[in-house]
Structure formats: C-alpha cells, structure tokens
Design an enzyme around this catalytic site. Sequence first.
Site, PDB file in Angstrom:
ATOM      1  N   GLU A 108       3.765  16.660   8.910  1.00  0.00           N
ATOM      2  CA  GLU A 108       3.720  16.656  10.364  1.00  0.00           C
ATOM      3  C   GLU A 108       4.493  15.478  10.933  1.00  0.00           C
ATOM      4  OE1 GLU A 108      -0.375  18.907  11.486  1.00  0.00           O
ATOM      5  OE2 GLU A 108      -0.635  16.876  10.727  1.00  0.00           O
ATOM      6  N   CYS A 121       6.935   9.755  15.668  1.00  0.00           N
ATOM      7  CA  CYS A 121       6.121   9.253  14.569  1.00  0.00           C
ATOM      8  C   CYS A 121       6.413  10.150  13.368  1.00  0.00           C
ATOM      9  CB  CYS A 121       4.645   9.315  14.962  1.00  0.00           C
ATOM     10  SG  CYS A 121       3.524   8.804  13.656  1.00  0.00           S
ATOM     11  N   CYS A 128      -0.953  11.158   0.956  1.00  0.00           N
ATOM     12  CA  CYS A 128      -0.898   9.705   0.802  1.00  0.00           C
ATOM     13  C   CYS A 128      -1.785   9.325  -0.368  1.00  0.00           C
ATOM     14  CB  CYS A 128      -1.398   9.023   2.079  1.00  0.00           C
ATOM     15  SG  CYS A 128      -1.206   7.208   2.067  1.00  0.00           S
ATOM     16  N   CYS A 132      -7.496   5.475   2.128  1.00  0.00           N
ATOM     17  CA  CYS A 132      -8.341   4.771   3.102  1.00  0.00           C
ATOM     18  C   CYS A 132      -9.387   5.768   3.619  1.00  0.00           C
ATOM     19  CB  CYS A 132      -7.498   4.229   4.257  1.00  0.00           C
ATOM     20  SG  CYS A 132      -6.157   3.141   3.696  1.00  0.00           S
ATOM     21  N   CYS A 135      -9.116   7.682   7.104  1.00  0.00           N
ATOM     22  CA  CYS A 135      -7.848   8.343   7.459  1.00  0.00           C
ATOM     23  C   CYS A 135      -7.800   9.726   6.827  1.00  0.00           C
ATOM     24  CB  CYS A 135      -6.669   7.504   6.971  1.00  0.00           C
ATOM     25  SG  CYS A 135      -5.070   8.269   7.281  1.00  0.00           S
ATOM     26  N   CYS A 359      -3.296   8.625  15.336  1.00  0.00           N
ATOM     27  CA  CYS A 359      -3.299   7.823  14.113  1.00  0.00           C
ATOM     28  C   CYS A 359      -4.400   8.268  13.166  1.00  0.00           C
ATOM     29  CB  CYS A 359      -3.535   6.359  14.440  1.00  0.00           C
ATOM     30  SG  CYS A 359      -2.371   5.700  15.606  1.00  0.00           S
TER      31      CYS A 359
HETATM   32  N1  SAH Z   1       0.216   4.135   5.348  1.00  0.00           N
HETATM   33  C1  SAH Z   1       0.770   3.371   6.441  1.00  0.00           C
HETATM   34  C2  SAH Z   1       1.378   4.265   7.489  1.00  0.00           C
HETATM   35  C3  SAH Z   1       0.367   5.085   8.277  1.00  0.00           C
HETATM   36  S1  SAH Z   1       0.250   4.356   9.836  1.00  0.00           S
HETATM   37  C4  SAH Z   1      -0.289   2.461   7.012  1.00  0.00           C
HETATM   38  O1  SAH Z   1      -1.452   2.645   6.696  1.00  0.00           O
HETATM   39  O2  SAH Z   1       0.056   1.527   7.725  1.00  0.00           O
HETATM   40  C5  SAH Z   1      -1.161   5.053  10.500  1.00  0.00           C
HETATM   41  C6  SAH Z   1      -2.011   3.997  11.156  1.00  0.00           C
HETATM   42  O3  SAH Z   1      -3.189   4.618  11.676  1.00  0.00           O
HETATM   43  C7  SAH Z   1      -2.470   2.957  10.160  1.00  0.00           C
HETATM   44  O4  SAH Z   1      -2.586   1.711  10.774  1.00  0.00           O
HETATM   45  C8  SAH Z   1      -3.821   3.519   9.798  1.00  0.00           C
HETATM   46  O5  SAH Z   1      -4.649   2.553   9.210  1.00  0.00           O
HETATM   47  C9  SAH Z   1      -4.319   3.990  11.141  1.00  0.00           C
HETATM   48  N2  SAH Z   1      -5.400   4.960  11.035  1.00  0.00           N
HETATM   49  C10 SAH Z   1      -5.706   5.737   9.992  1.00  0.00           C
HETATM   50  N3  SAH Z   1      -6.780   6.502  10.266  1.00  0.00           N
HETATM   51  C11 SAH Z   1      -7.151   6.204  11.522  1.00  0.00           C
HETATM   52  C12 SAH Z   1      -8.186   6.673  12.382  1.00  0.00           C
HETATM   53  N4  SAH Z   1      -9.039   7.613  11.980  1.00  0.00           N
HETATM   54  N5  SAH Z   1      -8.244   6.143  13.611  1.00  0.00           N
HETATM   55  C13 SAH Z   1      -7.361   5.217  14.038  1.00  0.00           C
HETATM   56  N6  SAH Z   1      -6.373   4.735  13.273  1.00  0.00           N
HETATM   57  C14 SAH Z   1      -6.269   5.218  12.027  1.00  0.00           C
END
Ligand code: SAH
Length: 367
Positions: A108, A121, A128, A132, A135, A359
């Site tokens: 996406e 984006c 991934c 985490c 996410c 995000c």
């Molecule tokens: N893997 C990289 C790129 C993804 S960026 C990274 O983690 O930086 C996506 C961003 O959204 C990251 O900062 C991630 O931690 C954040 N994110 C992930 N899940 C989220 C959620 N449920 N709510 C808000 N932010 C989230």
Amino acid sequence: MPATGELIFTAPRRAKPPRHLADLTPAERREVVSESGEKPFRAAQVSHHYFTRLVDDPAQWTDIPASARERLAGLLTPELMTVVRHISCDRGTTRKTLWRLHDGTLVEAVLMRYPDRVTVCVSSQAGCGMNCPFCATGQAGLTRNLSAAEIVEQVVAAARAAGRGEIPGGPARVSNVVFMGMGEPLANYRAVLGALRRLTDPTPDGLGMSQRGITVSTVGLVPAMQKLTAEGLGVTLAVSLHAPDDELRDTLVPVNTRWKVAEVLDAAWAYAERTGRRVSIEYALIRDINDQAWRADLLGRLLRGHLVHVNLLPLNPTPGSKWTASRPDDEREFVRRLQAHGVPVTVRDTRGREIDGACGQLAAAEG
Ligand code: SAH
C-alpha cells in the site's frame, strides 16, 4: 505470524521483479539499451518520458521511432504493479492505493494533500520483520523486499495522479516522500538507497525532488543508520523511539534488544551533525503504556540540546491490539513537559484513519 519479539532481518528470496530503469544508474541504462542494439541516447529519452513527463504509454514517445518504442519499453519500463483499488477520505485529499506486484504481492501507498504540500507515504518492503506489537504491518511478518523501481513507481504513480488533478484542489506536484509505509527501509538498504538517488537525481536521470522533502523512518538499525550518515545525503531521518527507557522499548520496538536507546540516539546525533538536518523522533502515545509524565521528562532530558524535533502520534487502532491512544490531558501534559525541556514538539494528525491508511495501519489485504 511471528512470535512475540521475533525479528526477521533477511527477506525471503523470491523471483526478482522485472528490471526497470528506476533500478539503474544512467550509465547502466545506456548499457542495457546499447546491448539491445539501440542507440545509447535512447535511454535518456525514455528516462525523460518516465521522470520528467511522467508518461508511461510508449505511443506518446514521439521522439523515438515507432518501431523501437515497444522494445525500449520492454527493456526499461516493464509493468511493475497494477492498482487493486483506491480508497479515499478527508474529502478525497487522502487516498490509499493497494498495489499488486508482478508476483501477486500486495503493498500500500498513501497520497496526502495538505494546503502547502503533497506527500506520498511509500512502502519499502511487503510486510515487515520488526514485529512492533502496536503496528499492523508487522503482524503478518515479512513477505519480501521491494526493488528500487517498485518504490520509485509508487511515487511516480502518485505524481501522475496528482498532476492529472485526481486529488481535489486542482493539478499538483508531489513535494514530499516519507518512507513510512509498510516495511523497515533500512532493512532493505540497497533498494532504498537506489530509490533515494532516483527520487533526488535531477531530471531526466531522476525525479529531481529536493532531499529535504524526503524522510526515511527507521526503528533504529544502528549500523545502517551509520552507513546512511556516510552517504552524505540530505534527507530527513526519523527514528521511531516510542519509549525513552530500554525496559519498555525492548517490548514496544523489539529491535531495541539489539541496539539500545542510547546507541540509537548516538547514531541519530551523528546523522544530524553530518547533514545539519534536524532528526525527527517519532513517539506514538499509548494510553498508560508510554505516556506518563516521568517518561516525558526522561525523554526531554535525553533530547534537550540536540538538533531534534519530536513528532507525537496518537496511537491509531489496529486489529487485535488492546492498546489505545492517550487521554487528551495526558497528551497535553506530555507536550508541555517536552517543551519545558526546550524540545520542539508537534502532535501529528491522524490522516487516513478511517481507511486504515494512517501510521501503523497498513496491512495490504484484499477484502
Ligand atoms: N519501520 C519504519 C517505517 C514505518 S514508519 C519505522 O518504524 O520507523 C511508521 C510509523 O508509524 C513509525 O513511527 C511507527 O512506529 C508508527 N506506528 C506504527 N503503528 C502505529 C500505530 N498503531 N499508531 C501510530 N503510529 C504507529
């Protein structure tokens, strides 16, 4: 589904995506063209159509003999991906696109129009491996790395759509790219670096975007951050910190068991020093998990005096997660305490939430 805390650094090997001019340097493009028996300057002509004019239909390459167009297109601009669907919200100014790649893999990308800029984006991996728990992307594990061209094509497609006026507000140019879609960009280093070069190389070799308009976001893969620092690019680095202490960060960002908060921040400061660019610290505020006042103070003490900006993100809901965004009062107090330490901070909007395009919500499923 990966086990809690399990990390995957190496993507499974799959059939390679078709080779595309956006995978290649200008010299490599000339080589491919001349090996096929065409004149080497045709490579620059096709690059011009792809990057400057954003025209992918060979029938419109009128400076190239009709008899050579299809062959050059096959060599340099094979189809990399097709649209499965678009979904929009925010009155059409946020649009998420689900793409199917040559091998059926789904990814996406999200196009967002603001009053002063247009941001894409992009995804750098399908899935991934960083796992985490808050996410959505990590929950299904890592399918594969994207090629440089598969990353660039997400931007070019968005630029075409914006240029054609498909986003309300009239024709527009894409000004910003954030590597904040699916995947960990620094775990797919070579392809991401290639994509950064193609995005920022002047036209017709690349898209000619400004480096400062591009943000690479990482969970904190320290050796790759150091490598990126040495490249001497001027792109913005974002670090997904989410906790100022190792004990909590070990659970929220499992790669912290390899590289601790202090090491990640040291690598971030080295990047800031080398590039002169403010590093962005991403912090998703999760109710009663990482939003306590004492954690704001600890974060403030770690960051104060550095070339830094904190982006607080209210946690976006993801399937199966028990966590939720912080209470408004706790969020305000968190902001206030960071500011009291002299640390610049903004709270990011939650664009695209209703379409699971915000995000941490990208999961790329056909439903
Ligand atoms: N893997 C990289 C790129 C993804 S960026 C990274 O983690 O930086 C996506 C961003 O959204 C990251 O900062 C991630 O931690 C954040 N994110 C992930 N899940 C989220 C959620 N449920 N709510 C808000 N932010 C989230």
